[in-house]
Design a protein around this motif. Structure first.
Motif, PDB file in Angstrom:
ATOM      1  N   GLU A 253       1.031  -1.122   0.140  1.00  0.00           N
ATOM      2  CA  GLU A 253      -0.027   0.015  -0.037  1.00  0.00           C
ATOM      3  C   GLU A 253       0.938   1.065   0.237  1.00  0.00           C
ATOM      4  OE1 GLU A 253      -2.534   0.010   3.452  1.00  0.00           O
ATOM      5  OE2 GLU A 253      -3.641  -1.989   2.274  1.00  0.00           O
ATOM      6  N   ALA A 254       2.535   0.803   0.672  1.00  0.00           N
ATOM      7  CA  ALA A 254       2.803   2.221   0.766  1.00  0.00           C
ATOM      8  C   ALA A 254       3.500   2.023  -0.875  1.00  0.00           C
ATOM      9  CB  ALA A 254       3.906   2.156   1.525  1.00  0.00           C
ATOM     10  N   GLY A 255       3.854   1.463  -1.440  1.00  0.00           N
ATOM     11  CA  GLY A 255       4.106   1.458  -2.790  1.00  0.00           C
ATOM     12  C   GLY A 255       6.195   0.358  -2.461  1.00  0.00           C
ATOM     13  N   ARG A 256       5.321  -0.300  -1.450  1.00  0.00           N
ATOM     14  CA  ARG A 256       7.027  -0.371  -1.539  1.00  0.00           C
ATOM     15  C   ARG A 256       7.608  -1.924  -2.749  1.00  0.00           C
ATOM     16  NH1 ARG A 256       7.052   4.096   0.044  1.00  0.00           N
ATOM     17  NH2 ARG A 256       7.737   4.928   2.583  1.00  0.00           N
ATOM     18  N   ASP A 257       8.545  -2.506  -2.073  1.00  0.00           N
ATOM     19  CA  ASP A 257       8.987  -4.357  -3.149  1.00  0.00           C
ATOM     20  C   ASP A 257       8.843  -5.105  -1.619  1.00  0.00           C
ATOM     21  OD1 ASP A 257       9.409  -3.375  -5.791  1.00  0.00           O
ATOM     22  OD2 ASP A 257      11.164  -2.889  -4.843  1.00  0.00           O
ATOM     23  N   VAL A 258       8.259  -5.777  -2.268  1.00  0.00           N
ATOM     24  CA  VAL A 258       7.941  -7.146  -1.580  1.00  0.00           C
ATOM     25  C   VAL A 258       8.384  -8.721  -1.508  1.00  0.00           C
ATOM     26  CG1 VAL A 258       6.098  -8.492  -0.164  1.00  0.00           C
ATOM     27  CG2 VAL A 258       5.602  -6.228  -0.303  1.00  0.00           C
ATOM     28  N   PHE A 259       9.102  -8.964  -1.070  1.00  0.00           N
ATOM     29  CA  PHE A 259      10.252  -9.804  -1.340  1.00  0.00           C
ATOM     30  C   PHE A 259       9.359 -11.132  -0.217  1.00  0.00           C
ATOM     31  CE2 PHE A 259      12.760  -6.542  -2.000  1.00  0.00           C
ATOM     32  CZ  PHE A 259      12.727  -6.633  -3.180  1.00  0.00           C
ATOM     33  N   ALA A 260       9.406 -13.100  -0.706  1.00  0.00           N
ATOM     34  CA  ALA A 260       9.527 -14.082   0.174  1.00  0.00           C
ATOM     35  C   ALA A 260      10.380 -15.116  -0.466  1.00  0.00           C
ATOM     36  CB  ALA A 260       7.747 -14.250  -0.236  1.00  0.00           C
ATOM     37  N   ILE A 261      10.646 -15.850   0.880  1.00  0.00           N
ATOM     38  CA  ILE A 261      11.713 -16.942   0.646  1.00  0.00           C
ATOM     39  C   ILE A 261      10.782 -18.167   0.371  1.00  0.00           C
ATOM     40  CG2 ILE A 261      12.900 -18.168   2.214  1.00  0.00           C
ATOM     41  CD1 ILE A 261      14.301 -15.081   2.365  1.00  0.00           C
ATOM     42  N   PRO A 262      10.750 -18.578  -0.610  1.00  0.00           N
ATOM     43  CA  PRO A 262      10.158 -20.000  -0.895  1.00  0.00           C
ATOM     44  C   PRO A 262      10.668 -21.012   0.793  1.00  0.00           C
ATOM     45  CG  PRO A 262      11.262 -19.989  -2.332  1.00  0.00           C
ATOM     46  CD  PRO A 262      11.847 -18.916  -1.631  1.00  0.00           C
ATOM     47  N   GLY A 263       9.404 -22.087   1.285  1.00  0.00           N
ATOM     48  CA  GLY A 263       9.935 -22.981   1.479  1.00  0.00           C
ATOM     49  C   GLY A 263       9.323 -24.049   1.027  1.00  0.00           C
ATOM     50  N   SER A 264       9.201 -25.664   2.226  1.00  0.00           N
ATOM     51  CA  SER A 264       8.250 -26.501   1.618  1.00  0.00           C
ATOM     52  C   SER A 264       6.673 -26.950   1.715  1.00  0.00           C
ATOM     53  CB  SER A 264       8.588 -27.537   2.666  1.00  0.00           C
ATOM     54  OG  SER A 264       7.910 -28.601   2.842  1.00  0.00           O
ATOM     55  N   ILE A 265       6.877 -27.074   1.128  1.00  0.00           N
ATOM     56  CA  ILE A 265       4.766 -27.129   0.698  1.00  0.00           C
ATOM     57  C   ILE A 265       4.443 -28.049   1.759  1.00  0.00           C
ATOM     58  CG2 ILE A 265       4.910 -27.685  -2.121  1.00  0.00           C
ATOM     59  CD1 ILE A 265       4.609 -29.969  -1.578  1.00  0.00           C
ATOM     60  N   HIS A 266       5.324 -28.743   2.889  1.00  0.00           N
ATOM     61  CA  HIS A 266       4.839 -29.699   3.813  1.00  0.00           C
ATOM     62  C   HIS A 266       4.191 -28.170   5.522  1.00  0.00           C
ATOM     63  CE1 HIS A 266       5.143 -32.670   2.286  1.00  0.00           C
ATOM     64  NE2 HIS A 266       6.332 -32.900   1.970  1.00  0.00           N
ATOM     65  N   SER A 267       5.752 -27.497   4.788  1.00  0.00           N
ATOM     66  CA  SER A 267       5.526 -26.647   6.472  1.00  0.00           C
ATOM     67  C   SER A 267       4.579 -25.416   5.964  1.00  0.00           C
ATOM     68  CB  SER A 267       6.444 -25.983   6.316  1.00  0.00           C
ATOM     69  OG  SER A 267       7.014 -25.235   7.180  1.00  0.00           O
ATOM     70  N   ALA A 268       3.619 -25.678   7.268  1.00  0.00           N
ATOM     71  CA  ALA A 268       2.209 -24.366   7.866  1.00  0.00           C
ATOM     72  C   ALA A 268       3.440 -22.739   7.724  1.00  0.00           C
ATOM     73  CB  ALA A 268       1.956 -24.336   8.991  1.00  0.00           C
ATOM     74  N   GLN A 269       4.353 -23.203   8.251  1.00  0.00           N
ATOM     75  CA  GLN A 269       5.304 -21.246   8.287  1.00  0.00           C
ATOM     76  C   GLN A 269       5.369 -20.541   6.607  1.00  0.00           C
ATOM     77  OE1 GLN A 269       4.903 -20.164  11.038  1.00  0.00           O
ATOM     78  NE2 GLN A 269       5.913 -21.252  12.311  1.00  0.00           N
ATOM     79  N   THR A 270       5.500 -22.150   6.288  1.00  0.00           N
ATOM     80  CA  THR A 270       5.965 -21.278   4.650  1.00  0.00           C
ATOM     81  C   THR A 270       4.671 -20.707   4.014  1.00  0.00           C
ATOM     82  OG1 THR A 270       6.124 -23.887   3.504  1.00  0.00           O
ATOM     83  CG2 THR A 270       7.791 -22.096   4.598  1.00  0.00           C
ATOM     84  N   ARG A 271       3.447 -21.495   4.006  1.00  0.00           N
ATOM     85  CA  ARG A 271       1.941 -20.900   3.052  1.00  0.00           C
ATOM     86  C   ARG A 271       2.349 -19.677   2.893  1.00  0.00           C
ATOM     87  NH1 ARG A 271      -1.327 -25.766   6.242  1.00  0.00           N
ATOM     88  NH2 ARG A 271      -0.083 -27.269   5.394  1.00  0.00           N
ATOM     89  N   GLY A 272       2.373 -18.383   4.238  1.00  0.00           N
ATOM     90  CA  GLY A 272       2.255 -17.120   3.877  1.00  0.00           C
ATOM     91  C   GLY A 272       2.860 -16.763   2.749  1.00  0.00           C
ATOM     92  N   CYS A 273       4.500 -17.062   3.063  1.00  0.00           N
ATOM     93  CA  CYS A 273       5.333 -16.930   1.843  1.00  0.00           C
ATOM     94  C   CYS A 273       4.695 -17.483   0.619  1.00  0.00           C
ATOM     95  CB  CYS A 273       6.769 -17.305   2.023  1.00  0.00           C
ATOM     96  SG  CYS A 273       7.534 -16.997   3.854  1.00  0.00           S
ATOM     97  N   HIS A 274       4.309 -18.911   0.259  1.00  0.00           N
ATOM     98  CA  HIS A 274       3.841 -18.927  -0.711  1.00  0.00           C
ATOM     99  C   HIS A 274       2.356 -17.802  -1.603  1.00  0.00           C
ATOM    100  CE1 HIS A 274       5.745 -22.456  -0.931  1.00  0.00           C
ATOM    101  NE2 HIS A 274       6.487 -22.396  -0.203  1.00  0.00           N
ATOM    102  N   LEU A 275       1.747 -17.498  -0.438  1.00  0.00           N
ATOM    103  CA  LEU A 275       0.514 -16.733  -0.706  1.00  0.00           C
ATOM    104  C   LEU A 275       1.372 -15.788  -1.588  1.00  0.00           C
ATOM    105  CD1 LEU A 275      -2.195 -16.632  -1.340  1.00  0.00           C
ATOM    106  CD2 LEU A 275      -2.267 -15.788   1.456  1.00  0.00           C
ATOM    107  N   LEU A 276       1.732 -15.019  -1.274  1.00  0.00           N
ATOM    108  CA  LEU A 276       2.835 -13.736  -1.315  1.00  0.00           C
ATOM    109  C   LEU A 276       3.227 -13.717  -3.255  1.00  0.00           C
ATOM    110  CD1 LEU A 276       4.078 -12.513   1.957  1.00  0.00           C
ATOM    111  CD2 LEU A 276       2.425 -11.092   0.841  1.00  0.00           C
ATOM    112  N   ILE A 277       3.648 -14.817  -3.261  1.00  0.00           N
ATOM    113  CA  ILE A 277       4.794 -15.034  -4.107  1.00  0.00           C
ATOM    114  C   ILE A 277       3.142 -15.171  -5.495  1.00  0.00           C
ATOM    115  CG2 ILE A 277       5.870 -17.208  -4.908  1.00  0.00           C
ATOM    116  CD1 ILE A 277       7.750 -16.807  -3.033  1.00  0.00           C
TER     117      ILE A 277
END
Length: 388
Positions: A253-277
């Motif tokens: 919303e502020a016009g900044r870049d967003v980056f995300a590190i992908p991870g395992s499809i089995h990990s709940a902790q990386t699902r947010g990153c995958h959604l962002l990607i």
């Protein structure tokens, strides 16, 4: 540094109950400064805000009226290693990037190197219950970006935030921590020593006055400052319901870049990153990916692909959910399975994470392999198996 009279006027205005940031902005737009607001007569004030708010401005309030004196004492008690500051809108040191956001703070309190508020910076955010690899990724990216003189911005939380600050402190870019309390407190308490180091070598910052406790509503509001002051935001690990996704949205919303590190499809902790990607965030594997996107790749190269090794940080954080039955507390190999994480890992990395003697580790891995809980991959890698 503002004068004592200016501090009293600003804090009295900002901390008047019921007035809120919108009311303060209307008054400032109409009269120009807090001193002129209080010098105006009641009829002029009522032309800008409701009569009950004018009464609140004029009526003594014990908490509000004690804050300026306490804050002035706090400012005077600063040490040479950690200078203290109060910044108001219009201060020459107020960060320009925050002024470009929809809701810049009216007052900011800070301890440390004030110039870092205007430095090139990248926010690094993620899960409080980060995996060992997530902790390592956050620290490594932060260290490498700091080596390129990018300041690392985060929120002092457990997990990814703490690792990001550690990595930032390791390089010349240093780090800025925006917190959800007054600067006379540290939350979480376990980060007291980290906060001290940030104050001495980086910058601690907050829009909350002294005495403000760690209220749950403070932290989502704090996230807009992390996103707004940074040229880009890197999400290391995030569940689908995560404050890190709020920060990413605020960055967009502020016009900044967003980056995300992908991870395992089995990990709940990386699902947010995958959604962002999936929604358009830049997938990154190295800090060079961020430097190139921010057009800072002309700085000397300092990094290669991330190493897998992670020293003995494999214990799960409090409240971390078990991913499957194999990691329940009743399993004697629960800690070893947690150390394996979700991604392929080498024996040497697992040895470093667990601290187990190599012969015992090899024997336990063999048992887990025979049970079907672990599989061997090409290249000598090991990976925990998940049931569908």
């Amino acid at each position: 540094m503002m004068s004592r009279d200016e501090l009293v006027a600003w804090m009295t205005l900002v901390e008047t109950p019921g007035l809120g940031r919108a009311g303060v902005r209307r008054l400032l737009a109409a009269f120009g400064s807090p001193e002129l607001v209080f010098a105006a007569d009641d009829s002029a004030l009522r032309s800008v805000v409701a009569p009950e708010l004018v009464r609140a401005l004029r009526t003594p309030d014990a908490r509000r009226d004690a804050l300026p004196a306490a804050t002035w004492r706090w400012l005077e008690a600063a040490s040479g290693n950690a200078p203290r500051h109060v910044l108001a809108l219009g201060d020459p040191h107020y960060p320009a990037l925050l002024l470009q956001t929809a809701d810049p703070p009216l007052l900011m309190y800070a301890i440390g190197r004030l110039q870092l508020l205007s430095a090139n910076s990248v926010a690094i955010v993620g899960s409080r219950n980060a995996t060992p690899q997530g902790i390592d990724n956050a620290r490594t990216f932060a260290r490498q970006l700091s080596a390129h003189r990018l300041t690392i911005v985060s929120g002092l939380a457990l997990g990814v935030d703490g690792a990001a600050h550690e990595g930032g402190l390791a390089g010349p870019g240093s780090t800025v921590a925006f917190v959800g309390t007054g600067l006379d407190q540290v939350y979480p308490r376990g980060h007291a020593e980290l906060a001290r180091r940030i104050a001495e070598h980086g910058l601690m910052a907050s829009e909350y006055p002294l005495g403000m406790e760690a209220l749950s509503t403070n932290f989502p509001r704090r996230n807009r400052l992390i996103a707004g002051i940074s040229q880009g935001t890197l999400v290391v690990e995030a569940a689908l319901q995560s404050g890190s996704l709020i920060t990413a949205r605020l960055a967009l919303e502020a016009g900044r870049d967003v980056f995300a590190i992908p991870g395992s499809i089995h990990s709940a902790q990386t699902r947010g990153c995958h959604l962002l990607i999936q929604q358009g965030a830049r997938l990154v594997e190295t800090s060079d990916d961020i430097l190139q996107e921010l057009r800072l790749a002309d700085a000397p190269k300092a990094n290669a692909k991330l190493a897998v090794a992670q020293p003995s940080l494999f214990a799960s954080m409090p409240g971390e959910p078990a991913l499957d039955a194999e990691v329940s507390g009743t399993d004697p190999d629960a800690a070893l399975l947690r150390a394996l994480g979700d991604d392929p890992v080498t024996f040497d990395a697992l040895f470093a994470r667990t601290g187990l003697p190599s012969d015992i580790l090899a024997a336990r891995l063999l048992e887990l392999e025979l049970r079907g809980a672990v599989q061997r991959l090409p290249g000598g890698l090991l990976q925990r198996r998940h049931t569908a």
